[in-house]
Design a protein around this motif. Structure first.
Motif, PDB file in Angstrom:
ATOM      1  N   MET A   1      -4.901   1.903 -10.893  1.00  0.00           N
ATOM      2  CA  MET A   1      -4.641   0.463 -10.873  1.00  0.00           C
ATOM      3  C   MET A   1      -3.198   0.130 -11.249  1.00  0.00           C
ATOM      4  O   MET A   1      -2.625  -0.816 -10.722  1.00  0.00           O
ATOM      5  N   LEU A   2      -2.597   0.889 -12.140  1.00  0.00           N
ATOM      6  CA  LEU A   2      -1.202   0.618 -12.490  1.00  0.00           C
ATOM      7  C   LEU A   2      -0.272   0.889 -11.316  1.00  0.00           C
ATOM      8  O   LEU A   2       0.753   0.220 -11.169  1.00  0.00           O
ATOM      9  N   ALA A   3      -0.610   1.855 -10.480  1.00  0.00           N
ATOM     10  CA  ALA A   3       0.193   2.108  -9.288  1.00  0.00           C
ATOM     11  C   ALA A   3       0.109   0.928  -8.326  1.00  0.00           C
ATOM     12  O   ALA A   3       1.068   0.634  -7.613  1.00  0.00           O
ATOM     13  N   LEU A   4      -1.027   0.235  -8.314  1.00  0.00           N
ATOM     14  CA  LEU A   4      -1.161  -0.961  -7.480  1.00  0.00           C
ATOM     15  C   LEU A   4      -0.414  -2.142  -8.070  1.00  0.00           C
ATOM     16  O   LEU A   4       0.183  -2.941  -7.358  1.00  0.00           O
ATOM     17  N   ALA A   5      -0.458  -2.263  -9.382  1.00  0.00           N
ATOM     18  CA  ALA A   5       0.138  -3.427 -10.039  1.00  0.00           C
ATOM     19  C   ALA A   5       1.659  -3.403 -10.001  1.00  0.00           C
ATOM     20  O   ALA A   5       2.290  -4.463  -9.932  1.00  0.00           O
ATOM     21  N   THR A   6       2.258  -2.235 -10.028  1.00  0.00           N
ATOM     22  CA  THR A   6       3.711  -2.142 -10.120  1.00  0.00           C
ATOM     23  C   THR A   6       4.426  -2.831  -8.964  1.00  0.00           C
ATOM     24  O   THR A   6       5.297  -3.671  -9.197  1.00  0.00           O
ATOM     25  N   PRO A   7       4.106  -2.537  -7.690  1.00  0.00           N
ATOM     26  CA  PRO A   7       4.835  -3.236  -6.616  1.00  0.00           C
ATOM     27  C   PRO A   7       4.522  -4.733  -6.566  1.00  0.00           C
ATOM     28  O   PRO A   7       5.385  -5.533  -6.225  1.00  0.00           O
ATOM     29  N   ILE A   8       3.320  -5.105  -6.942  1.00  0.00           N
ATOM     30  CA  ILE A   8       2.963  -6.523  -6.919  1.00  0.00           C
ATOM     31  C   ILE A   8       3.750  -7.274  -7.988  1.00  0.00           C
ATOM     32  O   ILE A   8       4.291  -8.365  -7.736  1.00  0.00           O
ATOM     33  N   LEU A   9       3.849  -6.717  -9.171  1.00  0.00           N
ATOM     34  CA  LEU A   9       4.617  -7.352 -10.235  1.00  0.00           C
ATOM     35  C   LEU A   9       6.110  -7.375  -9.909  1.00  0.00           C
ATOM     36  O   LEU A   9       6.809  -8.341 -10.242  1.00  0.00           O
ATOM     37  N   ALA A  10       6.595  -6.318  -9.262  1.00  0.00           N
ATOM     38  CA  ALA A  10       7.999  -6.304  -8.851  1.00  0.00           C
ATOM     39  C   ALA A  10       8.268  -7.423  -7.848  1.00  0.00           C
ATOM     40  O   ALA A  10       9.275  -8.140  -7.941  1.00  0.00           O
ATOM     41  N   TYR A  11       7.359  -7.605  -6.912  1.00  0.00           N
ATOM     42  CA  TYR A  11       7.502  -8.684  -5.931  1.00  0.00           C
ATOM     43  C   TYR A  11       7.470 -10.049  -6.614  1.00  0.00           C
ATOM     44  O   TYR A  11       8.262 -10.929  -6.295  1.00  0.00           O
TER      45      TYR A  11
ATOM     46  N   GLY B   1       0.810  -1.213   0.000  1.00  0.00           N
ATOM     47  CA  GLY B   1       0.000   0.000   0.000  1.00  0.00           C
ATOM     48  C   GLY B   1       0.841   1.259   0.000  1.00  0.00           C
ATOM     49  O   GLY B   1       0.556   2.208  -0.743  1.00  0.00           O
ATOM     50  N   VAL B   2       1.881   1.284   0.828  1.00  0.00           N
ATOM     51  CA  VAL B   2       2.756   2.457   0.891  1.00  0.00           C
ATOM     52  C   VAL B   2       3.487   2.643  -0.438  1.00  0.00           C
ATOM     53  O   VAL B   2       3.558   3.757  -0.969  1.00  0.00           O
ATOM     54  N   SER B   3       4.014   1.552  -0.990  1.00  0.00           N
ATOM     55  CA  SER B   3       4.729   1.687  -2.261  1.00  0.00           C
ATOM     56  C   SER B   3       3.773   2.063  -3.392  1.00  0.00           C
ATOM     57  O   SER B   3       4.133   2.833  -4.286  1.00  0.00           O
ATOM     58  N   ALA B   4       2.548   1.543  -3.362  1.00  0.00           N
ATOM     59  CA  ALA B   4       1.568   1.911  -4.383  1.00  0.00           C
ATOM     60  C   ALA B   4       1.159   3.378  -4.241  1.00  0.00           C
ATOM     61  O   ALA B   4       0.983   4.081  -5.245  1.00  0.00           O
ATOM     62  N   ALA B   5       1.000   3.848  -3.007  1.00  0.00           N
ATOM     63  CA  ALA B   5       0.656   5.263  -2.791  1.00  0.00           C
ATOM     64  C   ALA B   5       1.787   6.167  -3.284  1.00  0.00           C
ATOM     65  O   ALA B   5       1.537   7.217  -3.886  1.00  0.00           O
TER      66      ALA B   5
ATOM     67  N   TYR C   1       0.992   9.644 -11.088  1.00  0.00           N
ATOM     68  CA  TYR C   1      -0.340  10.184 -11.415  1.00  0.00           C
ATOM     69  C   TYR C   1      -0.684  11.444 -10.638  1.00  0.00           C
ATOM     70  O   TYR C   1      -1.830  11.877 -10.640  1.00  0.00           O
ATOM     71  N   ASP C   2       0.295  12.022  -9.945  1.00  0.00           N
ATOM     72  CA  ASP C   2       0.136  13.292  -9.222  1.00  0.00           C
ATOM     73  C   ASP C   2      -1.009  13.276  -8.215  1.00  0.00           C
ATOM     74  O   ASP C   2      -1.698  14.287  -8.029  1.00  0.00           O
ATOM     75  N   VAL C   3      -1.224  12.130  -7.584  1.00  0.00           N
ATOM     76  CA  VAL C   3      -2.226  12.032  -6.521  1.00  0.00           C
ATOM     77  C   VAL C   3      -1.465  12.003  -5.199  1.00  0.00           C
ATOM     78  O   VAL C   3      -0.674  11.090  -4.953  1.00  0.00           O
ATOM     79  N   LEU C   4      -1.687  13.013  -4.379  1.00  0.00           N
ATOM     80  CA  LEU C   4      -0.977  13.070  -3.102  1.00  0.00           C
ATOM     81  C   LEU C   4      -1.298  11.843  -2.252  1.00  0.00           C
ATOM     82  O   LEU C   4      -2.452  11.388  -2.217  1.00  0.00           O
ATOM     83  N   PRO C   5      -0.293  11.295  -1.566  1.00  0.00           N
ATOM     84  CA  PRO C   5      -0.530  10.109  -0.740  1.00  0.00           C
ATOM     85  C   PRO C   5      -1.638  10.307   0.293  1.00  0.00           C
ATOM     86  O   PRO C   5      -2.375   9.369   0.587  1.00  0.00           O
TER      87      PRO C   5
END
Length: 150
Positions: A92-102, A16-20, A27-31
């Motif tokens: 959704m891409l911000a969520l997928a990135t750390p999961i795919l990296a893992y 969650g932290v890495s996705a935020a 995507y310029d969305v503040l955590p």
């Protein structure tokens, strides 16, 4: 079970932290805007993992997580407007990135075990990746054309 829940929570919190952070950079969305939605997604995921353990049957946790997510975002569900508003701040891409990296690290760490699976397993994995990519691309193309974006 409590130990499992703590471990799940910590792992999901790291994701969650890495996705935020990725949501902020990409995507310029503040955590601070993404925190409510991220916490909601973590809670839904933990609830799905718990249901998989306690309910009879052979339903994977992702099934429970999907069903819970659908139900709590339906317009008739109390508080669904908050659910939709909070999760709209998460890409959704911000969520997928750390999961795919893992997943990549996990496969890389167990490369010897992966090789033991044989060439057929590699071919099946590549076909699954290709099918998923092409299916996603076709769906995106159709939706973007229907909306007149392309």
């Amino acid at each position: 079970m409590l130990k499992d829940i703590r471990e799940w929570f910590l792992v999901l919190l790291v994701f969650g932290v890495s996705a935020a952070f990725g949501n902020w950079l990409g995507y310029d969305v503040l955590p601070i805007m993404a925190i409510p939605g991220m916490l909601l997604l973590i809670c839904v995921s933990i609830l799905g993992l718990i249901l998989e353990k306690i309910l009879p049957g052979n339903v994977p946790s992702v099934g429970y997580i999907g069903i819970i997510g659908i139900i709590i975002s339906m317009p008739w569900f109390p508080g669904s407007s908050y659910v939709v508003e909070w999760t709209n701040h998460i890409n959704m891409l911000a969520l997928a990135t750390p999961i795919l990296a893992y997943a990549g690290i996990s496969i890389g760490k167990n490369w010897a075990d992966f090789r033991k699976l044989g060439v057929r397993s590699v071919i099946v994995a590549l076909m699954a990746f290709l099918g998923t990519f092409l299916g996603s691309a076709i769906i995106a193309e159709i939706i973007l054309r229907v909306q007149g974006i392309i």
